[in-house]
Structures are given as C-alpha cells and as structure tokens.
Design a protein around this motif. Structure first.
Motif, mmCIF file in Angstrom:
data_model
loop_
_atom_site.group_PDB
_atom_site.id
_atom_site.type_symbol
_atom_site.label_atom_id
_atom_site.label_comp_id
_atom_site.label_asym_id
_atom_site.label_seq_id
_atom_site.Cartn_x
_atom_site.Cartn_y
_atom_site.Cartn_z
ATOM 1 N N GLY A 167 45.945 -66.642 88.697
ATOM 2 C CA GLY A 167 45.890 -67.199 90.045
ATOM 3 C C GLY A 167 44.487 -67.223 90.608
ATOM 4 O O GLY A 167 44.244 -67.887 91.601
ATOM 5 N N THR B 181 56.196 -68.680 90.364
ATOM 6 C CA THR B 181 55.298 -69.816 90.467
ATOM 7 C C THR B 181 55.641 -70.711 91.641
ATOM 8 O O THR B 181 54.747 -71.208 92.333
ATOM 9 C CB THR B 181 55.346 -70.634 89.161
ATOM 10 O OG1 THR B 181 55.241 -69.737 88.070
ATOM 11 C CG2 THR B 181 54.227 -71.643 89.108
ATOM 12 N N ASP C 169 54.184 -69.396 94.731
ATOM 13 C CA ASP C 169 52.727 -69.598 94.720
ATOM 14 C C ASP C 169 52.384 -71.038 95.060
ATOM 15 O O ASP C 169 51.476 -71.312 95.841
ATOM 16 C CB ASP C 169 52.155 -69.260 93.333
ATOM 17 C CG ASP C 169 52.231 -67.774 93.037
ATOM 18 O OD1 ASP C 169 52.516 -67.018 93.989
ATOM 19 O OD2 ASP C 169 52.014 -67.388 91.878
ATOM 20 N N GLY D 291 47.364 -69.244 83.561
ATOM 21 C CA GLY D 291 47.756 -69.446 84.950
ATOM 22 C C GLY D 291 46.841 -70.377 85.715
ATOM 23 O O GLY D 291 46.886 -70.428 86.936
ATOM 24 N N ASP E 49 50.051 -74.965 86.870
ATOM 25 C CA ASP E 49 51.457 -74.615 87.043
ATOM 26 C C ASP E 49 52.321 -75.322 86.012
ATOM 27 O O ASP E 49 53.387 -74.846 85.630
ATOM 28 C CB ASP E 49 51.940 -75.028 88.436
ATOM 29 C CG ASP E 49 51.087 -74.413 89.519
ATOM 30 O OD1 ASP E 49 50.805 -73.209 89.419
ATOM 31 O OD2 ASP E 49 50.687 -75.135 90.449
ATOM 32 N N VAL F 82 56.078 -75.406 80.832
ATOM 33 C CA VAL F 82 55.604 -74.380 81.760
ATOM 34 C C VAL F 82 55.479 -73.072 80.987
ATOM 35 O O VAL F 82 55.853 -72.984 79.824
ATOM 36 C CB VAL F 82 56.573 -74.199 82.959
ATOM 37 C CG1 VAL F 82 56.649 -75.459 83.776
ATOM 38 C CG2 VAL F 82 57.939 -73.781 82.484
ATOM 39 N N ARG F 83 54.966 -72.048 81.659
ATOM 40 C CA ARG F 83 54.836 -70.727 81.028
ATOM 41 C C ARG F 83 56.196 -70.098 80.773
ATOM 42 O O ARG F 83 57.140 -70.314 81.527
ATOM 43 C CB ARG F 83 54.065 -69.802 81.976
ATOM 44 C CG ARG F 83 52.596 -69.757 81.796
ATOM 45 C CD ARG F 83 51.996 -68.737 82.745
ATOM 46 N NE ARG F 83 52.249 -69.005 84.146
ATOM 47 C CZ ARG F 83 51.634 -69.911 84.869
ATOM 48 N NH1 ARG F 83 50.706 -70.646 84.304
ATOM 49 N NH2 ARG F 83 51.913 -70.112 86.136
ATOM 50 N N ASP G 118 59.240 -67.556 83.709
ATOM 51 C CA ASP G 118 59.569 -67.864 85.093
ATOM 52 C C ASP G 118 60.640 -68.951 85.082
ATOM 53 O O ASP G 118 60.354 -70.136 85.224
ATOM 54 C CB ASP G 118 58.325 -68.319 85.854
ATOM 55 C CG ASP G 118 58.602 -68.469 87.337
ATOM 56 O OD1 ASP G 118 59.786 -68.377 87.717
ATOM 57 O OD2 ASP G 118 57.665 -68.674 88.110
ATOM 58 N N TRP H 177 61.076 -71.474 88.046
ATOM 59 C CA TRP H 177 60.103 -72.569 88.080
ATOM 60 C C TRP H 177 60.420 -73.597 86.998
ATOM 61 O O TRP H 177 60.365 -74.803 87.233
ATOM 62 C CB TRP H 177 58.685 -71.991 87.903
ATOM 63 C CG TRP H 177 57.627 -73.021 87.746
ATOM 64 C CD1 TRP H 177 56.822 -73.215 86.677
ATOM 65 C CD2 TRP H 177 57.259 -74.021 88.707
ATOM 66 N NE1 TRP H 177 55.969 -74.268 86.888
ATOM 67 C CE2 TRP H 177 56.226 -74.776 88.132
ATOM 68 C CE3 TRP H 177 57.708 -74.359 89.978
ATOM 69 C CZ2 TRP H 177 55.623 -75.840 88.795
ATOM 70 C CZ3 TRP H 177 57.117 -75.426 90.635
ATOM 71 C CH2 TRP H 177 56.084 -76.146 90.044
#
Lengths: 437, 339
Positions: A297, B24, B27, B93, B96, B228-229, B232, B235
């Motif tokens: 982040g 996410t 965020d 990160g 997104d 995506v990662r 999560d 998300w």
C-alpha cells in the motif's frame, strides 16, 4: 648590366613575365579532388565504391524522406494520400504520426494546459546552468543556480509552493549552524551542518509545510510522476542523475583514495558492487524488489526510485573516472599542498581537485552522455520514456505498423542533446588548456 | 531534496504499515480510485490515445470494475506494466487488479499466488504466412524460419507443436511485436507466430493485408483474463462478478442503450431485475451499491459491446467472436447465474 654574355646569349628577357594561374590540374576543386580522392589507384577505387554506397543509400532513403506525408490521421490514411499523390509503389515516410503525437513524445501524459511548465523548468535549468558553464556571466547569477532545483521542482510537479521552500530552508539552517559553530570547533560545525538539516527535514519539514499550505494555499496544480513521459521524463531523470551523481562521485573517488580504513573500504565496496551489476538489474531492483521490503500500500514514487538508482550507478562510474584524474596528478602536487600547511579539504579544494577534474572532463562528459542515453532502459520497467511511448503509439489502431518514423525522431532528439554535451566538453577542455605545448 | 522525499516516503511507509490490510475493497474505496495494471501497449486491448486517455478491451474491464464500485468509469489509475513486472507489481500490492492479456495457467494461478477471476478473451497461438509461400496448413511448415518472441509461452508452444508433428523449424528470435512485424515484412522469416488476436491486428496494419493469411491451426489455449492477489476472496468476487455481469448482460440483452430504462423499475425478467438491483440484495452481498451492475454496464456496454467497440469486426483489427461468443451461440462464454 654587363655585356659579358652579349655575344654568347642571343636573347635576354628584360621584363618579368606576368603571373599566370596555376595549371588546371594544380588548382581549385580539381587539385583537391586529385589529391584527396584520386591520389593513387587504390584511392580512386575506394572513392568510386564510396560514391556508389552514398548514392545507393541516398537514392533509397532520400525519396522516403522527401515524400514524407505530414498531414494524416492514421497510417492507412497516409497510404491513401500517397497512392493519390505520388503513386502506389513510391516509398514515403508517414511523418503524420509525429504531427499527431509529437506532444506525447515530448511531454508524455503531462496535462496539456500545463505544457508551459516543463518548458519553463527547462529555461530555469539553462539559466541556472549558464553561470556554471560560462565565466562571462556575472557571478550574482549563481543565486539563480542555487534556487534552480527548487524552482524546477515547483514547476514540474507543482503542489503547494511551501514544500520546496521549507526544504530549502533546511540548507540555510545547516549553513547558519555551520557558521555559528565554526569558531567553537571545526568538527562540531561540520557535524552540525550535517545533522541540523537532517533533523529539520525529518521532523519539522512536513508539519511546517503543511501548516503553511493550509494558511496560504498558493502553488501550481499538482502533477503526479506517472503523468511524466517522453523526453520530459528522459531529461528529468538524466539531469537529476547528472547533477546528483557528480558530487557523489567526487566524494566516492576521494573516499577510495582515503587512508581512513572504513571510508576507504566502504567506497571500494560501493563502487565495485554498483559498477559490477548491469543498470537494468538495478532498475528492476528499484521497481520490483523494493516493493517487497516496503509495506503493502505504500506508494514510493517509481520515478524517484529510478532517479536514485541511476544516480548511484553513474556516481560509481564518475568516481572511477575522477580517480583516474587523481592518479594522473604528480605526487608533488599533494606534497606541495601539505607543505603549504593546508588541511585536507583545503588542499583538495584548492589544489588537487581543480587539476584532477580538468583531466577527467572528457571521461565525465562521456559518462553523462552514457547516462542520458541509458535512461531509455526505463522502458523495461514500464515507464513511458520516448521508446516506451513509441510502443504505446504503435499500439493504437491508427498507427499500428509504423516503425522508422518514430525512431528517426527519437534518435534525432537524443543526438541533439548528446552532441551539444560533447561540444561543451570540447569547449571546456580548450578553455582550461594550461599545458605548454 | 531527494533525500527528504526518500526519508519522507520511508516515514509514511512506517506509518501506513499497520493500516494496510487484506481488505482490498476497503482500501480502494478509501483511496477513491482503482489502480489497474495494464499492458504498456497492445493493439485493441490497451493503449493511450493522443490525449493520454487509456482505451481498449482490457482497459474497459478496469473501467467496468471502477464503475461498479464508484459509479464512475474514470476513477481508475492505470499502471502500465511489462511482462516482467506484472506479477510482482500485483503481489507487492502496487496494483489492485491486473487486466493485461495474461494467460491463465496452472503455475501462474497456484505457484505465483494469483487468483484468475475468469476469462475475458479466449485466445490461441496461430501462424501468419505470406500467400506467396503457398502453405495452407501449419503442418506444411517443415524447415520454415519462424519469427518468435523470446521468453514467452508462445516459444514453448511452438517447440511442442513442431515436435509432435515431427517437423523442423528455425527460430528467428524477436523482442517486441513491432520488431516481429518488421522482420516478417522484410522476409527475415517465413512465418510469424503469436496469439491469433495479435496476428490479426498485425495483418490489419499491413499495406496489403490480402497478401497474407492466418493458417487454420491454433496450436495452444490462451485463456486471457483479469487477476487479483491470492487471499482476498471478497475483492476477487467483486472483479469476478463484474466480469460475469458484463457477460450476463449480453446474454440477457441488456445494453448500455437500454440499461437505464431497464433499471428504472423491476421488469418481467427476474434475472435482469436481480442483475440490475431492482430486485434482491446482490449488490449488498458484494458490499457495493444495488446499482453496481448497471453502472458497470453503463461504463462501456456489455461484453458484446466492448468486444465490438475495441476488437470486433467493424474495427481495423476485425476479430470474429469465434470462441468468445455466448454459449447460446456456440462460444465458450458462460456466466454462472445471478441468483
């Protein structure tokens, strides 16, 4: 005149002949051509071959340039115009891509209404550079030089003007601390000059700048680094790298010559490690590896990371170039400085470095030119330098398939920059020529 | 000045270290925009226009997700990524969502710890040859010189294909697609191989596209999709169901033209109602507004509209729907139901 030969010689000229032109073969263009191009059989053959090669290249590339089409909306439109005006088989460059996208190649994605800002920053840079480069300019101009980095930062990135001002204040505070403590102790004043600004920047800069911005929110609109591109990006990275790497390189070179064990070994290790690894690896480190060490982040500006890496990389090279200059100085110069009772920094500043730097000028400029061209490597970490933008432009359906036109433009721009740097280095060498030959 | 910025960044890094979390979506909402990784330039899929505005098929996927979250398709920050930097940027990160013509493979999904949320384009590796070569099948390419991008799955696919068919080839390594086009046109290789969509775009850029043909063999499966990662799922659900909403919208006949009208009040078709939020609570289950899917569809249109606008038969690229048609029309697009 005697008459001795009056009987033996039947005729004696009594007036000078008028001067005549040398024979055709011995004058003007013909002489030059005979001497330079056709002196021997070998020369003649080489001349003919060279002429043929030049003709071949020009006859192929010339029409391509001359037929260049500057006004079209896409590659296919270019081809239609060419078919209509010149003929279907003619070779014609489609320079329309430059008319359409030159702003992008020069400024990247910088907001169009703010294009004046990079231009103004370049002018500020040149104004700040002038007193450093040429001694015909009044010394007062050096104040412009000191202010230039802050002005350029304000112009390029914008945001509230207080940030750069407060950061600049840190330098002033450091200088004041240095002046105030010099009578007390030399070591103390040096330490203060280092620590006071650092403490100021770490703990006070943010709050003060924040407070000032909330009181008087003046400044230009903020432009994030990701909007930088094209030659603006290349020049910002190149210039920042050049300006920052020279002092760092000088310090490293001195460190490598130093008798102090830790300083010496640190400098050697730094130079060898940085120089021993390709720049592209450092760039990947900056763009990829650093992310794993920083918490998720965080947004640590990619451009800043690249500038730091490029600076460190070229500092290592500069250090070696300057070490060459230091090694070329006769030992007597160091000893003479010592015998005058100068301390280390005085002898370096007044006697050793001016001579060493003069010797190193060609090498330093060479490193700078290399650094400037190496900025194109950032294309591999996804920054839009001119090469990266040429790929992006080619990815639009309008300009897919265009190739050489973009490279010709980019090459020409880089040539202008690098050539002028090289010319300046020659001028400087001539000006500083002190040897008796 | 640089030093302070560096130290400042480190300080900020230290402060936010605790705040950054696995959520996410939170965020993204807090930040106010979506950070989307895209290609540095691929015809029809991602490219900046003359004003620096990104457009393309992959880009529209990002815009649809942004619209689903914020109702604003422009609330996206695009991060151009190369093939080398894309996965690290995602796992570190920095972004997104990665929407960058990335093939869904086992190792990328499992080993690199990514979550592919679906497939937005079924591609496959093909061959482009000049008509003058007189070849009608890839199996006739024995002994041919092949222009091939190094370090890609296409290189491995090519080796597999020629080995299976027991024929030989000579590779001509190239770095970028633009270089491939030049080498192929200059006659440095008999055939150019890469994803069929890329070949179609390349062929369309030629002076005489009719002199070149795409061979019928497609020698690999290249399902391209957003990812995506790992870790999560909430998300991943948002992105997956945004993609599914675009596909379902086409299946149900919801377009950017009529979505406003259909979403105004509950209609006859319950699935359309659930999709557009006039019935049920699907948006709330994703922690989004009830009209999330409507906004996603309004951003650029349903799947079919996005396809036609960016890469379809009316664009210079001119790709047919093929495998990318709805399952009702013989394609592979098959969204799970909205229920």
């Amino acid at each position: 005149m005697s008459d001795t030969h009056a009987q033996t010689v039947s005729y004696v000229r009594e007036t000078m002949l008028p001067e005549t032109d040398p024979p055709v073969k011995e004058r003007g263009a013909v002489k030059w051509i005979r001497e330079n191009l056709f002196a021997t059989w070998m020369d003649a053959i080489l001349t003919v071959i060279s002429l043929y090669i030049i003709y071949y290249v020009v006859s192929h590339v010339g029409p391509w340039f001359a037929n260049g089409i500057w006004n079209a909306g896409s590659l296919s439109e270019c081809r239609e115009i060419r078919n209509a005006t010149i003929g279907t088989d003619a070779s014609a460059a489609c320079f329309a891509v430059l008319s359409d996208r030159w702003q992008q190649l020069v400024f990247g994605f910088y907001p169009q209404e703010h294009y004046w800002r990079p231009v103004a920053a370049l002018l500020v840079f040149l104004a700040g550079l002038a007193p450093v480069l040429f001694d015909g300019i009044p010394r007062k101009m050096l104040f412009v030089t000191a202010a230039a980095p802050f002005l350029m930062f304000m112009l390029l990135w914008g945001g509230p003007i207080w940030g750069p001002i407060v950061v600049g204040l840190g330098f002033v505070l450091g200088y004041l601390a240095f002046r105030a403590l010099t009578p007390v102790s030399k070591l103390l004043s040096n330490l203060a000059a280092l620590i006071v600004p650092l403490v100021f920047w770490m703990f006070l800069t943010g709050p003060i700048a924040g407070a000032l911005s909330s009181i008087a929110p003046i400044g230009l609109e903020f432009v994030p680094s990701k909007d930088f591109g094209g030659f603006t990006l290349s020049i910002v990275i190149g210039v920042a790298g050049i300006i920052l790497s020279l002092p760092l390189g000088i310090l490293l070179a001195l460190g490598r010559q130093s008798n102090l064990f830790i300083i010496n070994k640190c400098s050697v290790a730094f130079i060898e490690v940085i120089r021993g690894v390709p720049l592209i690896v450092w760039l990947f480190t900056a763009s990829l590896l650093l992310n794993y060490f920083l918490p998720p982040g965080t947004n640590f500006d990619l451009m800043l990371r690249v500038i730091i890496m490029v600076t460190l990389f070229s500092a290592a090279y500069i250090a070696e170039v300057i070490r060459g200059g230091l090694a070329a100085l006769p030992k007597g110069q160091f000893e003479g400085a010592d015998s005058l009772g100068l301390d280390y920094w005085q002898s370096m500043r007044l006697i050793v470095l001016p001579q060493a730097l003069k010797i190193s000028i060609p090498g330093i400029v060479n490193t700078f030119i290399g650094l400037f061209k190496d900025t194109t490597l950032v294309v591999f970490i996804g920054l839009f330098d001119p090469i990266g933008l040429s790929n992006a432009i080619r990815a639009s359906t309008d300009w897919n398939g265009i190739y050489w036109e973009l490279f010709v433009f980019i090459g020409l721009m880089f040539f202008i920059f690098c050539f002028s740097m090289g010319r300046y280095s020659l001028y400087l060498e001539k000006k500083l020529q002190r040897e008796h030959r | 000045m640089k030093k302070t910025a560096f130290l400042g960044a480190l300080t900020v890094a230290g402060l936010t270290a605790g705040a950054a979390s696995a959520a996410t979506l939170d965020d993204v909402k807090a930040r106010g925009n979506l950070i989307c990784g895209v290609s540095t330039g691929l015809v029809g899929f991602a490219t900046p226009d003359a004003n620096g505005v990104w457009e393309g098929f992959d880009v529209d996927m990002c815009r649809a997700v942004a619209a689903a979250i914020f109702g604003d398709p422009m609330a996206v920050e695009f991060v151009p990524l190369t093939t080398q930097t894309r996965f690290t940027a995602l796992s570190a990160g920095e972004i997104d969502l990665l929407s960058r013509n990335t093939t869904w493979t086992f190792s990328r999904d499992v080993d690199l710890k990514n979550d592919f949320v679906g497939v937005n384009y079924y591609d496959g590796q093909g061959f482009l040859v000049p008509k003058a070569l007189g070849v009608s099948s890839a199996k006739d390419l024995d002994g041919a010189t092949v222009c091939i991008q190094t370090g890609t799955t296409t290189e491995l696919n090519l080796a597999d294909f020629f080995r299976i068919n027991n024929i030989s080839y000579e590779p001509v390594p190239i770095e970028t697609n633009a270089e491939g086009q030049q080498q192929y046109l200059a006659g440095a290789c008999d055939t150019y191989t890469t994803d069929a969509s890329g070949l179609a775009a390349t062929r369309a850029s030629f002076e005489n596209p009719g002199d070149h043909i795409l061979l019928p063999e497609i020698i690999s499966k290249e399902p391209l999709g957003p990812l995506v990662r790992h870790g999560d799922n909430d998300w991943a659900d948002v992105v997956r169901w945004t993609l599914n909403a675009l596909i379902t919208a086409e299946e149900l006949g919801v377009t950017s033209a009529n979505v406003e009208e259909l979403a105004a009040a509950a209609g006859d078709n319950p699935e359309v109602n659930r999709l557009l939020g006039t019935e049920g609570e699907l948006g709330a289950m994703l922690s989004l507004e009830p009209d999330w899917a409507k906004n996603a569809i309004m951003a650029g249109g349903n799947y079919g509209e996005l396809f036609e606008k960016n890469i379809g038969e009316n664009t210079p690229i001119g790709l047919a729907r093929g495998l990318n048609a709805q399952w009702t029309e013989g394609g592979l697009l098959y969204s799970p139901p909205f229920r």
